[in-house]
Design a protein around this motif. Structure first.
Motif, PDB file in Angstrom:
ATOM      1  N   ALA A   1      -9.090   6.892  -1.723  1.00 46.13           N
ATOM      2  CA  ALA A   1      -8.013   7.679  -1.124  1.00 46.13           C
ATOM      3  C   ALA A   1      -8.071   7.594   0.406  1.00 46.13           C
ATOM      4  N   PHE A   2      -9.279   7.711   0.972  1.00 47.39           N
ATOM      5  CA  PHE A   2      -9.415   7.576   2.429  1.00 47.39           C
ATOM      6  C   PHE A   2      -8.925   6.204   2.879  1.00 47.39           C
ATOM      7  N   ALA A   3      -9.399   5.161   2.201  1.00 48.77           N
ATOM      8  CA  ALA A   3      -9.069   3.796   2.621  1.00 48.77           C
ATOM      9  C   ALA A   3      -7.566   3.557   2.573  1.00 48.77           C
ATOM     10  N   LEU A   4      -6.906   4.038   1.532  1.00 49.37           N
ATOM     11  CA  LEU A   4      -5.464   3.840   1.401  1.00 49.37           C
ATOM     12  C   LEU A   4      -4.711   4.605   2.491  1.00 49.37           C
ATOM     13  N   ASP A   5      -5.070   5.873   2.691  1.00 54.30           N
ATOM     14  CA  ASP A   5      -4.415   6.668   3.741  1.00 54.30           C
ATOM     15  C   ASP A   5      -4.681   6.069   5.124  1.00 54.30           C
ATOM     16  N   HIS A   6      -5.931   5.700   5.367  1.00 55.66           N
ATOM     17  CA  HIS A   6      -6.342   5.145   6.665  1.00 55.66           C
ATOM     18  C   HIS A   6      -5.607   3.835   6.942  1.00 55.66           C
ATOM     19  N   ALA A   7      -5.504   2.993   5.925  1.00 54.75           N
ATOM     20  CA  ALA A   7      -4.824   1.709   6.095  1.00 54.75           C
ATOM     21  C   ALA A   7      -3.357   1.911   6.446  1.00 54.75           C
ATOM     22  N   LEU A   8      -2.699   2.852   5.780  1.00 50.14           N
ATOM     23  CA  LEU A   8      -1.281   3.099   6.060  1.00 50.14           C
ATOM     24  C   LEU A   8      -1.081   3.673   7.461  1.00 50.14           C
ATOM     25  N   MET A   9      -1.970   4.569   7.878  1.00 49.84           N
ATOM     26  CA  MET A   9      -1.827   5.185   9.209  1.00 49.84           C
ATOM     27  C   MET A   9      -2.028   4.177  10.328  1.00 49.84           C
TER      28      MET A   9
ATOM     29  N   LEU B   1       0.835  -1.201   0.000  1.00 51.19           N
ATOM     30  CA  LEU B   1       0.000   0.000   0.000  1.00 51.19           C
ATOM     31  C   LEU B   1       0.870   1.251   0.000  1.00 51.19           C
ATOM     32  N   ALA B   2       2.023   1.173   0.671  1.00 52.81           N
ATOM     33  CA  ALA B   2       2.940   2.320   0.677  1.00 52.81           C
ATOM     34  C   ALA B   2       3.463   2.610  -0.728  1.00 52.81           C
ATOM     35  N   ASP B   3       3.659   1.557  -1.538  1.00 55.03           N
ATOM     36  CA  ASP B   3       4.093   1.750  -2.923  1.00 55.03           C
ATOM     37  C   ASP B   3       3.008   2.436  -3.753  1.00 55.03           C
ATOM     38  N   LEU B   4       1.747   2.171  -3.398  1.00 58.27           N
ATOM     39  CA  LEU B   4       0.630   2.673  -4.205  1.00 58.27           C
ATOM     40  C   LEU B   4       0.282   4.126  -3.894  1.00 58.27           C
ATOM     41  N   LYS B   5       0.582   4.561  -2.683  1.00 62.60           N
ATOM     42  CA  LYS B   5       0.168   5.910  -2.272  1.00 62.60           C
ATOM     43  C   LYS B   5       0.728   7.020  -3.171  1.00 62.60           C
ATOM     44  N   PRO B   6       2.034   7.062  -3.479  1.00 66.24           N
ATOM     45  CA  PRO B   6       2.521   8.148  -4.339  1.00 66.24           C
ATOM     46  C   PRO B   6       1.897   8.130  -5.729  1.00 66.24           C
ATOM     47  N   GLU B   7       1.585   6.923  -6.231  1.00 66.14           N
ATOM     48  CA  GLU B   7       0.934   6.832  -7.537  1.00 66.14           C
ATOM     49  C   GLU B   7      -0.455   7.475  -7.474  1.00 66.14           C
ATOM     50  N   LEU B   8      -1.206   7.168  -6.408  1.00 69.12           N
ATOM     51  CA  LEU B   8      -2.538   7.744  -6.270  1.00 69.12           C
ATOM     52  C   LEU B   8      -2.457   9.252  -6.050  1.00 69.12           C
ATOM     53  N   ASP B   9      -1.517   9.685  -5.221  1.00 70.04           N
ATOM     54  CA  ASP B   9      -1.349  11.124  -4.981  1.00 70.04           C
ATOM     55  C   ASP B   9      -1.084  11.867  -6.286  1.00 70.04           C
ATOM     56  N   SER B  10      -0.223  11.298  -7.108  1.00 80.01           N
ATOM     57  CA  SER B  10       0.121  11.933  -8.384  1.00 80.01           C
ATOM     58  C   SER B  10      -1.100  12.016  -9.297  1.00 80.01           C
ATOM     59  N   PHE B  11      -1.875  10.934  -9.328  1.00 79.52           N
ATOM     60  CA  PHE B  11      -3.067  10.909 -10.183  1.00 79.52           C
ATOM     61  C   PHE B  11      -4.084  11.952  -9.725  1.00 79.52           C
ATOM     62  N   LEU B  12      -4.335  12.017  -8.420  1.00 77.33           N
ATOM     63  CA  LEU B  12      -5.353  12.936  -7.906  1.00 77.33           C
ATOM     64  C   LEU B  12      -4.920  14.399  -8.032  1.00 77.33           C
ATOM     65  N   SER B  13      -3.631  14.645  -7.997  1.00 72.99           N
ATOM     66  CA  SER B  13      -3.149  16.025  -8.133  1.00 72.99           C
ATOM     67  C   SER B  13      -3.361  16.562  -9.537  1.00 72.99           C
ATOM     68  N   GLY B  14      -3.626  15.679 -10.486  1.00 76.11           N
ATOM     69  CA  GLY B  14      -3.818  16.097 -11.874  1.00 76.11           C
ATOM     70  C   GLY B  14      -5.198  16.625 -12.174  1.00 76.11           C
ATOM     71  N   PHE B  15      -6.136  16.524 -11.232  1.00 80.74           N
ATOM     72  CA  PHE B  15      -7.493  17.011 -11.481  1.00 80.74           C
ATOM     73  C   PHE B  15      -7.532  18.533 -11.412  1.00 80.74           C
ATOM     74  N   LYS B  16      -8.165  19.144 -12.408  1.00 79.84           N
ATOM     75  CA  LYS B  16      -8.294  20.602 -12.477  1.00 79.84           C
ATOM     76  C   LYS B  16      -9.757  21.009 -12.367  1.00 79.84           C
ATOM     77  N   ASP B  17      -9.975  22.261 -11.933  1.00 79.91           N
ATOM     78  CA  ASP B  17     -11.348  22.748 -11.795  1.00 79.91           C
ATOM     79  C   ASP B  17     -12.028  22.939 -13.144  1.00 79.91           C
ATOM     80  N   GLU B  18     -11.266  23.353 -14.154  1.00 78.86           N
ATOM     81  CA  GLU B  18     -11.788  23.590 -15.499  1.00 78.86           C
ATOM     82  C   GLU B  18     -12.990  24.529 -15.484  1.00 78.86           C
ATOM     83  N   GLY B  19     -12.985  25.459 -14.533  1.00 81.74           N
ATOM     84  CA  GLY B  19     -14.063  26.446 -14.484  1.00 81.74           C
ATOM     85  C   GLY B  19     -15.384  25.910 -13.981  1.00 81.74           C
ATOM     86  N   LYS B  20     -15.426  24.664 -13.501  1.00 84.60           N
ATOM     87  CA  LYS B  20     -16.679  24.074 -13.033  1.00 84.60           C
ATOM     88  C   LYS B  20     -16.723  24.100 -11.509  1.00 84.60           C
TER      89      LYS B  20
END
Length: 743
Positions: free
Chosen positions: A257-265, A198-217
């Protein structure tokens, strides 16, 4: 001293045979390790069950059997007898597991298809050699759990649950040690491979989620705020949670995202995502693989009933997949509610060996309101027990949170329900107001002619009805009109994906688009219509339908309507249970100006559960356990009666395109079929067994490569029965007969 063995090889010198004491010690060690993660102090019970599970192999008769004599030797009952004699009442918990570690958990009394534990304990067994006493160190007193939390009025349920969990530890440990011995004896390495952590997966998920933009919505901005709040709550102690977010609020990725963070903590070992519908397991698994980047493919295990089990001649691939699906040892598991809950009440080793891996996990229950009413109380009891004693965090994830809380006020309480459920979302009431994008009103009775007219009056509209025959009839009335589309589960997933892609394109370009669908469209399908027509159903279904209307919030809410109607044609009358849902919805809609408000949803579920109180445990499973006593726990009966889906569904492969046809052709010469199974998965249609048999008898469906794979790959040979717009057709007389019986 005479040597006793657990497993043999062809070597008659016995130099490489597995010593029985070594097998028992290792199974005990593994079982203890598995149970230690429960956190309730029962690991020593698992150790004892492992040490004694094959005690009956300390007999001359079993040792002769290992040398090739054709003797039938019951080697499990001896250990069961010993723990009962030695440890009295609580010894029965271990006796069920030990006696059933091959055949499965039996009823304590009155066996059905399996000899009861009572009769096993009375049966004659071969005399044990006294060697076992010097080779095994068995405690004189049963080491009682010290951290086990009791729940009032649920004592025997908790003991039955604990027994099944100990059984899981035992059978998985037994499988793994036995397999390791034979792999070593054959000079092979254990090729299971390692999963990413799960620790290996967290940076991948963080990177993916950081790519979301508002796009004016504005809706994207709120989704990001929800995600941030939910992730901040990951530090909360393990237990029961709710995630109440309106449809379109980004629950899927926020819950992951919650489940992954919660599991690691909290040092939880995996994330299990439980989905109510097989049709969207693959969709969500694909989303997770994408979100987890380069490590996603090797991290996500899909396990659902539609997956074709590999019976190929490729033993390594077959066994690797089989193990992964049986013991859920992957970091991310995506499965169905059927697979998850039926396993929690199962009796067979192959279904139960995964259970200890549910413990110490984060479990996301997607669309929690879809738990079946007839088994609701047993399901709630199982989830509550996982959170109470097995270090499992349960997240009830939905836009329409079911009223499952138990409180001191009996009138407002779900008796036997959850206590101390913590909400993860930021202010659900405010979220509902922020995400309000539609208005909902009931427009009365509509016959099909009026329904068709309303569809044709609108350039873009979605119509959702309650059964496939009604959907087909309404679609036929508009088939010749521009933009007419149809969706049902009689279309394979590949076909539905193509139709949805075209619908999204037409909607975006402002072209005519009139879709008639069954409720499958409500199961997490990302689509955005300005108007939705919905046949009467439960308020939760209406809320899901509303999630397909003005989904991105680009239009004013008062211009986008969800119009609820009562079909006039008696041929389309819903099943009794669905009519009860609709009846409760009608009452709630009369008393709430906004039928999708959180207050209305809570009112709906409270009335629904109150009306159906006696049906929330239709087979009285909790009553059976409570009245059984420790010596009569009805494991086999529980397993046979706990069925989320009563009618068996059978998979038929549709040769829909060149990929499917090539996959089927490859079965004639491929050495293994794991890859082909995955390739063909999007081309499966599930149909009831009676229809399946009718089509098989008529020669319309045929088994591919039957001499190699039996009837594992059955495909539609008569493609005239597959309509290019509606899927598998019931126009054929043979099919009509089956259709009328079950659909």
């Amino acid at each position: 001293m005479k040597m006793f063995y657990a497993h043999s090889t062809p070597d008659t010198s016995k130099q490489d045979w597995q010593l029985l004491s070594e097998h028992l010690s290792e199974v005990g060690r593994l079982a203890k390790k598995f149970a230690a993660v429960f956190g309730c102090g029962v690991e020593n019970l698992a150790d004892i069950s492992g040490l004694l599970h094959d005690l009956g192999k300390y007999t001359d008769e079993f040792q002769r059997r290992l040398t090739g004599e054709t003797l039938r030797v019951d080697h499990a009952t001896a250990g069961a007898k010993l723990v009962v004699e030695k440890y009295q009442s609580l010894g029965y918990l271990l006796a069920y597991a030990i006696a059933g570690h091959h055949a499965g958990l039996a009823n304590g009394v009155n066996g059905v298809n399996r000899t009861s534990l009572e009769d096993r304990l009375k049966s004659e067994t071969y005399k044990l050699s006294e060697v076992w006493r010097s080779e095994l160190n068995i405690p004189e007193q049963l080491p009682l759990p010290t951290r086990f939390h009791a729940r009032q009025n649920r004592n025997f349920f908790q003991l039955a649950f604990l027994t099944r969990m100990l059984f899981s530890c035992l059978v998985d440990a037994d499988f793994l040690d036995t397999e390791a011995f034979y792999l070593q004896a054959e000079g092979e390495s254990n090729s299971r491979g390692e999963y990413p952590s799960l620790a290996d997966l967290k940076p991948e998920l963080d990177s993916f989620l950081s790519g979301f933009k508002d796009e004016g919505k504005p809706v994207n901005r709120r989704r990001r705020e929800i995600l941030q709040t939910v992730r901040c709550n990951a530090e909360l102690d393990p237990g029961l949670f709710s995630l109440t977010v309106p449809t379109g609020g980004g629950k899927t990725l926020a819950s992951l995202a919650f489940a992954l963070d919660h599991a690691l903590m909290h040092k939880l070992e995996r994330v299990i995502y439980v989905i109510p519908f097989t049709s969207i397991v693959e969709q969500n698994a694909a989303v997770f693989r994408q979100a987890l980047g380069k490590r996603g493919e090797g991290a996500v295990l899909e396990h659902h009933s539609a997956f074709i089990e590999d019976r190929s001649k490729d033993p390594e691939a077959r066994e690797k997949l089989k193990l992964a699906m049986e013991n859920w040892d992957a970091p991310i598991v995506v499965t169905t509610a059927v697979q998850f809950f039926e396993s929690l009440f199962a009796d067979r080793p192959s279904r139960c060996r995964k259970l200890h891996n549910i413990a110490n996990s984060a479990v996301i229950l997607d669309e929690a309101q879809t738990l079946p009413l007839k088994l609701l109380k047993p399901c709630v009891a199982a989830l509550d027990e996982l959170a109470l004693n097995y270090r499992t965090s349960i997240v009830l994830c939905t836009a329409t949170q079911p009223a499952l809380h138990e409180c001191d006020n009996v009138e407002d309480s779900f008796v036997g329900g959850f206590r101390n459920v913590r909400e993860l979302a930021p202010n659900p009431e405010q979220l509902y107001r922020d995400f309000k994008r539609v208005s909902v009103r009931h427009i009365g009775v509509l016959d099909d002619e009026a329904l068709t007219s309303m569809l044709l009056e609108r350039k873009q509209a979605l119509c959702i009805v309650n059964n496939r025959r009604h959907a087909k009839a309404v679609f036929e009335s508009i088939r010749s009109e521009p933009g007419a589309r149809h969706l049902s589960t009689l279309m394979c997933a590949k076909h539905r994906s193509q139709v949805l892609a075209q619908i999204r394109k037409d909607l975006k370009q402002g072209k005519p688009c009139r879709l008639v669908s069954t409720s499958l469209i409500e199961a997490g399908v990302d689509i955005d219509f300005p108007t939705v027509l919905r046949a009467e159903a439960g308020l939760d279904s209406i809320a899901q339908a509303a999630g397909r209307c003005n989904r991105e919030g680009m239009l004013p809410a008062d211009e986008c309507e969800v119009l609820v109607f009562n079909p006039a044609n008696e041929d389309w009358a819903p099943p009794v249970e669905l009519e009860q849902f609709a009846s409760v919805s009608r009452g709630v809609m009369r008393h709430h100006a906004d039928p999708l408000s959180l207050a209305a949803i809570e009112d709906y579920f409270q009335h629904l559960y109150w009306r159906k109180e006696k049906e929330l445990d239709a087979h009285d499973l909790l009553g059976l356990i409570a009245s059984a006593g420790i010596k009569g726990l009805p494991f086999e009966t529980l397993s046979s009666k706990f069925r989320l889906i009563e009618s068996q569904q059978m998979p038929v492969i549709i040769p829909f395109d060149d990929i499917a046809r090539k996959g089927l052709d490859a079965l004639d010469y491929a050495e293994g079929c794991v890859g082909i199974s995955r390739c063909l998965q999007p081309y499966i249609v599930q149909i009831p067994q009676v229809a399946y048999q009718a089509l098989f008898d008529a020669g319309a469906i045929v088994a591919k490569a039957e001499e190699r794979f039996e009837q594992q790959f059955v495909y539609l040979a008569n493609m005239d029965l597959y309509d290019k717009e509606c899927g598998l057709s019931w126009d054929n007389p043979t099919f009509i007969r089956a259709e009328k019986q079950v659909w």
